[in-house]
Motif scaffolding. Structure first.
Motif, PDB file in Angstrom:
ATOM      1  N   LYS A  35       0.808  -1.219   0.000  1.00 60.11           N
ATOM      2  CA  LYS A  35       0.000   0.000   0.000  1.00 60.11           C
ATOM      3  C   LYS A  35       0.842   1.271   0.000  1.00 60.11           C
ATOM      4  O   LYS A  35       0.293   2.369  -0.108  1.00 60.11           O
ATOM      5  CB  LYS A  35      -0.934  -0.003   1.210  1.00 60.11           C
ATOM      6  CG  LYS A  35      -2.015  -1.084   1.144  1.00 60.11           C
ATOM      7  CD  LYS A  35      -2.962  -0.984   2.335  1.00 60.11           C
ATOM      8  CE  LYS A  35      -4.045  -2.054   2.244  1.00 60.11           C
ATOM      9  NZ  LYS A  35      -4.982  -1.989   3.395  1.00 60.11           N
ATOM     10  N   THR A  36       2.137   1.127   0.137  1.00 61.68           N
ATOM     11  CA  THR A  36       3.016   2.295   0.060  1.00 61.68           C
ATOM     12  C   THR A  36       3.234   2.640  -1.406  1.00 61.68           C
ATOM     13  O   THR A  36       3.546   1.776  -2.215  1.00 61.68           O
ATOM     14  CB  THR A  36       4.370   2.010   0.726  1.00 61.68           C
ATOM     15  OG1 THR A  36       4.155   1.731   2.112  1.00 61.68           O
ATOM     16  CG2 THR A  36       5.307   3.200   0.602  1.00 61.68           C
ATOM     17  N   THR A  37       3.047   3.900  -1.759  1.00 58.22           N
ATOM     18  CA  THR A  37       3.200   4.330  -3.147  1.00 58.22           C
ATOM     19  C   THR A  37       4.138   5.524  -3.226  1.00 58.22           C
ATOM     20  O   THR A  37       4.379   6.223  -2.226  1.00 58.22           O
ATOM     21  CB  THR A  37       1.836   4.753  -3.745  1.00 58.22           C
ATOM     22  OG1 THR A  37       1.350   5.897  -3.016  1.00 58.22           O
ATOM     23  CG2 THR A  37       0.829   3.622  -3.659  1.00 58.22           C
ATOM     24  N   VAL A  38       4.664   5.745  -4.418  1.00 53.64           N
ATOM     25  CA  VAL A  38       5.515   6.921  -4.637  1.00 53.64           C
ATOM     26  C   VAL A  38       4.709   8.192  -4.380  1.00 53.64           C
ATOM     27  O   VAL A  38       5.215   9.149  -3.787  1.00 53.64           O
ATOM     28  CB  VAL A  38       6.095   6.914  -6.067  1.00 53.64           C
ATOM     29  CG1 VAL A  38       6.761   8.252  -6.387  1.00 53.64           C
ATOM     30  CG2 VAL A  38       7.097   5.775  -6.235  1.00 53.64           C
ATOM     31  N   GLU A  39       3.447   8.187  -4.808  1.00 53.34           N
ATOM     32  CA  GLU A  39       2.591   9.352  -4.570  1.00 53.34           C
ATOM     33  C   GLU A  39       2.416   9.604  -3.074  1.00 53.34           C
ATOM     34  O   GLU A  39       2.458  10.754  -2.619  1.00 53.34           O
ATOM     35  CB  GLU A  39       1.222   9.140  -5.223  1.00 53.34           C
ATOM     36  CG  GLU A  39       1.226   9.162  -6.741  1.00 53.34           C
ATOM     37  CD  GLU A  39       1.698   7.851  -7.369  1.00 53.34           C
ATOM     38  OE1 GLU A  39       1.808   7.802  -8.599  1.00 53.34           O
ATOM     39  OE2 GLU A  39       1.961   6.884  -6.617  1.00 53.34           O
ATOM     40  N   LYS A  49       6.076  14.416  -6.911  1.00 55.91           N
ATOM     41  CA  LYS A  49       6.388  13.049  -7.332  1.00 55.91           C
ATOM     42  C   LYS A  49       7.586  13.023  -8.269  1.00 55.91           C
ATOM     43  O   LYS A  49       8.399  12.090  -8.235  1.00 55.91           O
ATOM     44  CB  LYS A  49       5.163  12.443  -8.011  1.00 55.91           C
ATOM     45  CG  LYS A  49       5.337  10.989  -8.412  1.00 55.91           C
ATOM     46  CD  LYS A  49       4.016  10.390  -8.902  1.00 55.91           C
ATOM     47  CE  LYS A  49       3.549  11.053 -10.179  1.00 55.91           C
ATOM     48  NZ  LYS A  49       2.350  10.373 -10.745  1.00 55.91           N
ATOM     49  N   SER A  58      11.925   3.567  -8.533  1.00 55.64           N
ATOM     50  CA  SER A  58      10.758   2.871  -7.987  1.00 55.64           C
ATOM     51  C   SER A  58      10.688   3.076  -6.477  1.00 55.64           C
ATOM     52  O   SER A  58      11.649   3.515  -5.846  1.00 55.64           O
ATOM     53  CB  SER A  58      10.850   1.370  -8.280  1.00 55.64           C
ATOM     54  OG  SER A  58      11.936   0.793  -7.561  1.00 55.64           O
ATOM     55  N   LYS A  59       9.559   2.692  -5.904  1.00 49.84           N
ATOM     56  CA  LYS A  59       9.420   2.807  -4.451  1.00 49.84           C
ATOM     57  C   LYS A  59      10.357   1.831  -3.745  1.00 49.84           C
ATOM     58  O   LYS A  59      10.825   2.115  -2.631  1.00 49.84           O
ATOM     59  CB  LYS A  59       7.974   2.550  -4.026  1.00 49.84           C
ATOM     60  CG  LYS A  59       7.488   1.110  -4.193  1.00 49.84           C
ATOM     61  CD  LYS A  59       6.072   0.933  -3.649  1.00 49.84           C
ATOM     62  CE  LYS A  59       5.610  -0.516  -3.758  1.00 49.84           C
ATOM     63  NZ  LYS A  59       4.234  -0.689  -3.237  1.00 49.84           N
TER      64      LYS A  59
END
Length: 212
Positions: A35-39, A49, A58-59
């Motif tokens: 659930k962790t995103t770059v956004e 971003k 990438s994350k």
């Protein structure tokens, strides 16, 4: 009219990088890796971003670098405070293999129980089991450099005659590293300094009765 100094771009970039590290580690600990995103990281860090993608692809890259940095910062703080040798630095070689291993494994226990490390490291380790690419990066960037330190120390002990010549250091290190990792990951029992001291004693002396 007084000229204002030009903004320090390097200082601004370092501040943003630190904010991104903190945001990434906090998010993965709170919501998990999937659930962790770059956004989400960008929003929490207060950056765009595009700033993240300028430095990382990438994350996973963000999180792994953030975790490495966290270890380096903790190691630096421990060294400055004179609290021994953290596991991210070369293992000490005092000539007493058992004492050296116990020192570093105790530091490892302290790190694994530190809330700053525990949540993100659990999230990354768990995701690495099911995410093959992340798992490879986790091993290559985080685990392998640390395991190599044990290999080097055990080989030095072989050269000094403290370990049998035929012992494979890569297998030998698993006798105390793997049980600690398994107990910590699966929470089958608490981890402690006493536990890692016992692992070292069992690994170095075996289970057979000792000669008087």
């Amino acid at each position: 009219m007084v000229d204002k100094p030009a903004p320090d771009a390097s200082r601004r970039s370092e501040k943003s990088r630190r904010a991104i590290y903190d945001a990434a580690l906090a998010l993965v600990g709170e919501v998990g890796y999937p659930k962790t995103t770059v956004e989400g990281i960008a929003a929490r860090a207060g950056v765009g971003k595009q700033t993240i993608y300028r430095w990382w692809s990438s994350k996973a890259d963000v999180l792994l670098e953030a975790f490495l940095d966290l270890g380096e910062q903790a190691a630096l703080a421990a060294r400055e405070a004179g609290q021994g040798a953290p596991r991210t630095y070369a293992l000490p070689d005092t000539g007493d293999l058992a004492a050296d291993l116990k020192l570093v494994l105790r530091a490892t226990v302290d790190e694994l129980l530190d809330p700053r490390f525990e949540a993100p490291s659990r999230a990354l380790a768990a995701e690495g089991v099911v995410n093959e690419q992340l798992g490879r990066e986790f091993v290559t960037k985080l685990l392998e450099p640390q395991l190599q330190l044990y290999v080097d120390r055990l080989r030095a002990a072989q050269d000094a005659g403290h370990v049998r010549p035929g012992v494979d250091p890569r297998i030998a290190l698993e006798l105390f590293v793997s049980p600690l990792a398994q107990r910590w990951l699966q929470r089958t029992a608490p981890i402690s300094h006493e536990y890692t001291d016992t692992l070292v004693d069992y690994a170095l002396h075996g289970l057979a009765p000792r000669d008087a």
